[in-house]
Write a protein that holds these residues in place. Structure first.
Motif, PDB file in Angstrom:
ATOM      1  N   UNK A  28     -11.610  29.612 -32.393  1.00 34.85           N
ATOM      2  CA  UNK A  28     -11.823  30.765 -32.578  1.00 34.85           C
ATOM      3  C   UNK A  28     -11.477  31.294 -33.969  1.00 34.85           C
ATOM      4  N   UNK A  61     -15.186  33.409 -30.436  1.00 33.41           N
ATOM      5  CA  UNK A  61     -15.156  31.943 -30.362  1.00 33.41           C
ATOM      6  C   UNK A  61     -16.250  31.417 -31.325  1.00 33.41           C
ATOM      7  N   UNK A  87     -16.827  25.511 -28.408  1.00 37.13           N
ATOM      8  CA  UNK A  87     -15.726  24.949 -27.180  1.00 37.13           C
ATOM      9  C   UNK A  87     -16.399  23.254 -27.091  1.00 37.13           C
ATOM     10  N   UNK A 115     -19.877  21.767 -26.200  1.00 34.60           N
ATOM     11  CA  UNK A 115     -21.021  22.159 -25.406  1.00 34.60           C
ATOM     12  C   UNK A 115     -21.165  23.467 -25.698  1.00 34.60           C
ATOM     13  N   UNK A 116     -20.726  24.149 -26.454  1.00 35.82           N
ATOM     14  CA  UNK A 116     -21.110  25.576 -26.919  1.00 35.82           C
ATOM     15  C   UNK A 116     -20.673  25.655 -28.209  1.00 35.82           C
ATOM     16  N   UNK A 122     -13.438  23.232 -17.628  1.00 33.19           N
ATOM     17  CA  UNK A 122     -13.945  24.243 -17.676  1.00 33.19           C
ATOM     18  C   UNK A 122     -14.694  24.285 -16.133  1.00 33.19           C
ATOM     19  N   UNK A 174     -17.251  26.760 -13.736  1.00 31.55           N
ATOM     20  CA  UNK A 174     -18.093  27.968 -13.541  1.00 31.55           C
ATOM     21  C   UNK A 174     -17.880  28.978 -12.801  1.00 31.55           C
ATOM     22  N   UNK A 203     -11.799  30.653 -13.679  1.00 30.47           N
ATOM     23  CA  UNK A 203     -11.276  30.718 -14.994  1.00 30.47           C
ATOM     24  C   UNK A 203      -9.955  29.990 -15.136  1.00 30.47           C
ATOM     25  N   UNK A 243     -13.329  37.253 -19.550  1.00 34.51           N
ATOM     26  CA  UNK A 243     -13.815  36.077 -19.393  1.00 34.51           C
ATOM     27  C   UNK A 243     -15.419  35.969 -18.823  1.00 34.51           C
ATOM     28  N   UNK A 261     -18.725  34.144 -17.656  1.00 39.72           N
ATOM     29  CA  UNK A 261     -19.457  32.744 -17.446  1.00 39.72           C
ATOM     30  C   UNK A 261     -21.248  32.970 -17.734  1.00 39.72           C
ATOM     31  N   UNK A 293     -23.490  30.369 -18.431  1.00 34.21           N
ATOM     32  CA  UNK A 293     -24.227  29.378 -17.823  1.00 34.21           C
ATOM     33  C   UNK A 293     -23.386  28.393 -17.074  1.00 34.21           C
ATOM     34  N   UNK A 294     -23.776  27.422 -16.507  1.00 27.92           N
ATOM     35  CA  UNK A 294     -23.155  26.323 -15.650  1.00 27.92           C
ATOM     36  C   UNK A 294     -22.065  25.811 -16.718  1.00 27.92           C
ATOM     37  N   UNK A 337     -21.264  26.951 -19.993  1.00 27.79           N
ATOM     38  CA  UNK A 337     -20.848  27.875 -21.174  1.00 27.79           C
ATOM     39  C   UNK A 337     -20.212  29.244 -20.535  1.00 27.79           C
ATOM     40  N   UNK A 338     -19.000  29.377 -21.346  1.00 23.66           N
ATOM     41  CA  UNK A 338     -18.394  30.633 -20.851  1.00 23.66           C
ATOM     42  C   UNK A 338     -17.927  31.367 -22.201  1.00 23.66           C
ATOM     43  N   UNK A 339     -17.501  32.472 -22.125  1.00 25.55           N
ATOM     44  CA  UNK A 339     -17.028  33.306 -23.436  1.00 25.55           C
ATOM     45  C   UNK A 339     -15.914  34.032 -23.261  1.00 25.55           C
TER      46      UNK A 339
END
Lengths: 117, 115
Positions: free
Chosen positions: A35, A45, A48, A55-56, A98, A100, A103, B93, B95, B97-98, B100-102
């Motif tokens: 970050x 961010x 990640x 992945x991001x 991680x 989906x 959290x 938080x 989500x 996508x499958x 990707x989170x932020x």
């Protein structure tokens, strides 16, 4: 239990110079985050990692920023060349995995405070 | 864009008093919020969280209240102590996508405790 370790804690450089930050996450944490926190703002961010895979990285300014996590454990964030606007605190965080659907808490390191002159 | 943010940049309270830090959000679909505490020279530290199926959650000396009608949450600290001096962030938080989170942080409120 040791927390997220970052080094250096402080770095002062002149603009156009390169700089690198190092992060060692909590043992067993597969997910690692970088970050950037500007003065008076919340963290934002940059990138990640899931193990060694980025992945991001959609928020990472790729023209001058790069990151790696070669063995899926510790990670390095680099800026080359640094600009005045890069002055900020760079935070590393880690979490177990991680998911989906739920959290997983992110644990933050103390950060590296970068000053670009 | 949708955001999560705080109302006041600075809050000064006397030691022993209760503190209330507020946060507003814009996304009606938001279902989970976290409060972080960031002391000087340290990274953010998790304090307490709350899901949208609750309107109140209590921890040790802290309580978070969630009002979904007006999209507002607050962090209440009872008997504020000097060690509570820090910047407090509400965060959400998301989500995306499958894979990707932020974690979206607000701008923070600096709590100053004076004797």
């Amino acid at each position: 239990e040791a927390g997220v370790v970052q080094s250096p804690r402080y770095k002062i450089i002149e603009k156009k110079q390169p700089v690198a930050f190092w992060c060692n996450p909590i043992s067993g944490h597969n997910t690692l985050y970088w970050y950037r926190q500007n003065l008076g703002q919340g963290p934002e961010l940059l990138i990640r990692y899931e193990n060694e895979e980025a992945v991001d990285d959609s928020q990472l300014p790729k023209d001058r920023f790069s990151a790696e996590r070669l063995k899926g454990v510790d990670s390095t964030l680099k800026i080359q060349p640094a600009e005045l606007g890069d002055s900020a605190v760079y935070l590393c965080a880690s979490s177990l995995d991680f998911s989906a659907s739920s959290y997983n808490e992110q644990f933050f390191g103390p950060g590296t405070r970068l000053t670009v002159l | 864009g949708e955001s999560v943010g705080l109302h006041l940049p600075t809050l000064s309270v006397q030691e022993g008093d209760n503190s209330i830090i507020n946060c507003a959000y814009s996304n009606s679909a938001s279902d989970y919020f976290i409060w972080y505490k960031q002391e000087s020279g340290k990274g953010p530290q998790f304090i307490i969280d709350i899901r949208s199926n609750m309107d109140k959650r209590q921890g040790q000396r802290v309580t978070v209240l969630l009002n979904k009608t007006v999209k507002h949450l607050s962090l209440q600290i009872a008997a504020t102590q000097p060690g509570d001096s820090a910047v407090y962030f509400c965060a959400e938080p998301r989500i995306l996508s499958y894979n990707t989170d932020k974690l979206i942080f607000g701008t923070g409120t600096r709590l100053q405790v004076f004797p």
